[in-house]
Motif scaffolding. Structure first.
Motif, PDB file in Angstrom:
ATOM      1  N   ARG A  88       0.821  -1.204   0.000  1.00 21.95           N
ATOM      2  CA  ARG A  88       0.000   0.000   0.000  1.00 21.95           C
ATOM      3  C   ARG A  88       0.855   1.255   0.000  1.00 21.95           C
ATOM      4  O   ARG A  88       0.527   2.221  -0.681  1.00 21.95           O
ATOM      5  CB  ARG A  88      -0.903   0.032   1.242  1.00 21.95           C
ATOM      6  CG  ARG A  88      -2.068  -0.936   1.174  1.00 21.95           C
ATOM      7  CD  ARG A  88      -3.017  -0.778   2.358  1.00 21.95           C
ATOM      8  NE  ARG A  88      -3.660   0.523   2.291  1.00 21.95           N
ATOM      9  CZ  ARG A  88      -3.614   1.442   3.262  1.00 21.95           C
ATOM     10  NH1 ARG A  88      -2.956   1.191   4.369  1.00 21.95           N
ATOM     11  NH2 ARG A  88      -4.247   2.588   3.150  1.00 21.95           N
ATOM     12  N   LYS A  89       1.925   1.250   0.790  1.00 18.53           N
ATOM     13  CA  LYS A  89       2.809   2.426   0.915  1.00 18.53           C
ATOM     14  C   LYS A  89       4.254   1.961   0.812  1.00 18.53           C
ATOM     15  O   LYS A  89       4.891   1.659   1.822  1.00 18.53           O
ATOM     16  CB  LYS A  89       2.571   3.131   2.243  1.00 18.53           C
ATOM     17  CG  LYS A  89       1.217   3.772   2.358  1.00 18.53           C
ATOM     18  CD  LYS A  89       1.120   4.578   3.626  1.00 18.53           C
ATOM     19  CE  LYS A  89      -0.243   5.244   3.686  1.00 18.53           C
ATOM     20  NZ  LYS A  89      -0.346   6.112   4.833  1.00 18.53           N
ATOM     21  N   PRO A  90       4.809   1.926  -0.397  1.00 16.45           N
ATOM     22  CA  PRO A  90       6.180   1.417  -0.573  1.00 16.45           C
ATOM     23  C   PRO A  90       7.260   2.252   0.119  1.00 16.45           C
ATOM     24  O   PRO A  90       8.353   1.754   0.365  1.00 16.45           O
ATOM     25  CB  PRO A  90       6.377   1.453  -2.090  1.00 16.45           C
ATOM     26  CG  PRO A  90       5.032   1.606  -2.676  1.00 16.45           C
ATOM     27  CD  PRO A  90       4.161   2.228  -1.653  1.00 16.45           C
ATOM     28  N   GLU A  91       6.950   3.489   0.467  1.00 15.74           N
ATOM     29  CA  GLU A  91       7.959   4.336   1.109  1.00 15.74           C
ATOM     30  C   GLU A  91       8.171   3.987   2.580  1.00 15.74           C
ATOM     31  O   GLU A  91       9.130   4.453   3.203  1.00 15.74           O
ATOM     32  CB  GLU A  91       7.575   5.821   0.980  1.00 15.74           C
ATOM     33  CG  GLU A  91       6.371   6.243   1.778  1.00 15.74           C
ATOM     34  CD  GLU A  91       5.043   6.054   1.048  1.00 15.74           C
ATOM     35  OE1 GLU A  91       4.033   6.452   1.630  1.00 15.74           O
ATOM     36  OE2 GLU A  91       5.004   5.500  -0.059  1.00 15.74           O
ATOM     37  N   LEU A  92       7.288   3.156   3.137  1.00 16.91           N
ATOM     38  CA  LEU A  92       7.441   2.741   4.531  1.00 16.91           C
ATOM     39  C   LEU A  92       8.616   1.791   4.698  1.00 16.91           C
ATOM     40  O   LEU A  92       8.925   1.007   3.814  1.00 16.91           O
ATOM     41  CB  LEU A  92       6.181   2.016   5.011  1.00 16.91           C
ATOM     42  CG  LEU A  92       4.949   2.837   5.313  1.00 16.91           C
ATOM     43  CD1 LEU A  92       3.798   1.915   5.686  1.00 16.91           C
ATOM     44  CD2 LEU A  92       5.196   3.816   6.437  1.00 16.91           C
ATOM     45  N   GLU A  93       9.242   1.895   5.858  1.00 15.47           N
ATOM     46  CA  GLU A  93      10.230   0.886   6.234  1.00 15.47           C
ATOM     47  C   GLU A  93       9.472  -0.273   6.874  1.00 15.47           C
ATOM     48  O   GLU A  93       8.283  -0.176   7.166  1.00 15.47           O
ATOM     49  CB  GLU A  93      11.228   1.469   7.231  1.00 15.47           C
ATOM     50  CG  GLU A  93      12.111   2.540   6.618  1.00 15.47           C
ATOM     51  CD  GLU A  93      13.129   3.054   7.612  1.00 15.47           C
ATOM     52  OE1 GLU A  93      13.278   2.451   8.695  1.00 15.47           O
ATOM     53  OE2 GLU A  93      13.762   4.051   7.296  1.00 15.47           O
ATOM     54  N   MET A 100       1.820  -0.030  11.249  1.00 15.40           N
ATOM     55  CA  MET A 100       0.548   0.178  10.559  1.00 15.40           C
ATOM     56  C   MET A 100      -0.301  -1.089  10.587  1.00 15.40           C
ATOM     57  O   MET A 100      -1.514  -1.036  10.788  1.00 15.40           O
ATOM     58  CB  MET A 100       0.799   0.608   9.112  1.00 15.40           C
ATOM     59  CG  MET A 100       1.467   1.958   8.967  1.00 15.40           C
ATOM     60  SD  MET A 100       0.444   3.309   9.510  1.00 15.40           S
ATOM     61  CE  MET A 100      -0.813   3.282   8.262  1.00 15.40           C
ATOM     62  N   ALA A 101       0.331  -2.242  10.388  1.00 15.56           N
ATOM     63  CA  ALA A 101      -0.391  -3.513  10.407  1.00 15.56           C
ATOM     64  C   ALA A 101      -0.965  -3.785  11.794  1.00 15.56           C
ATOM     65  O   ALA A 101      -2.114  -4.227  11.925  1.00 15.56           O
ATOM     66  CB  ALA A 101       0.529  -4.650   9.978  1.00 15.56           C
TER      67      ALA A 101
END
Length: 110
Positions: A88-93, A100-101
């Motif tokens: 969903r958000k590839p910029e997340l580490e 988030m999960a």
């Protein structure tokens, strides 16, 4: 040969004086909470902190461990949830995705 027992006794007295307040608070908090099995851990950390000069080493929050617990110990589910957040958000580490999960999982269970 006569000095060794004196030095050993002096070292033991100094160690006791330095560690006594930490040991006393560890014992009190262990008995107050009713968790007597945790006393050994509290004593161990009091001794460890006493030898470090009272400094505690913060290791931070282990989000993946919390997420794994929330998933009932199922690593496959944990990895799937992290992968979903990363997609969903590839910029997340990875840590951010795990957070988030975990947040989404807790919100879904309400």
């Amino acid at each position: 040969m006569g000095e060794f027992p004196i030095l050993l006794t002096a070292a033991a007295v100094v160690a006791f004086i330095l560690l006594a307040p930490r040991l006393r608070s560890a014992l009190r908090s262990g008995f107050r909470s009713g968790v007597q099995g945790d006393i050994v851990g509290r004593l161990r950390s009091a001794l460890r902190n006493g030898f470090r000069g009272g400094r505690t080493h913060h290791r931070g929050i282990d989000v993946e461990s919390d997420l794994l617990s929330a998933c009932g110990g199922d690593r496959g589910t944990m990895e799937r949830l992290i992968r979903y957040e990363l997609d969903r958000k590839p910029e997340l580490e990875r840590t951010g995705a795990a957070l988030m999960a975990l947040s989404r999982l807790r919100a879904d269970r309400r």
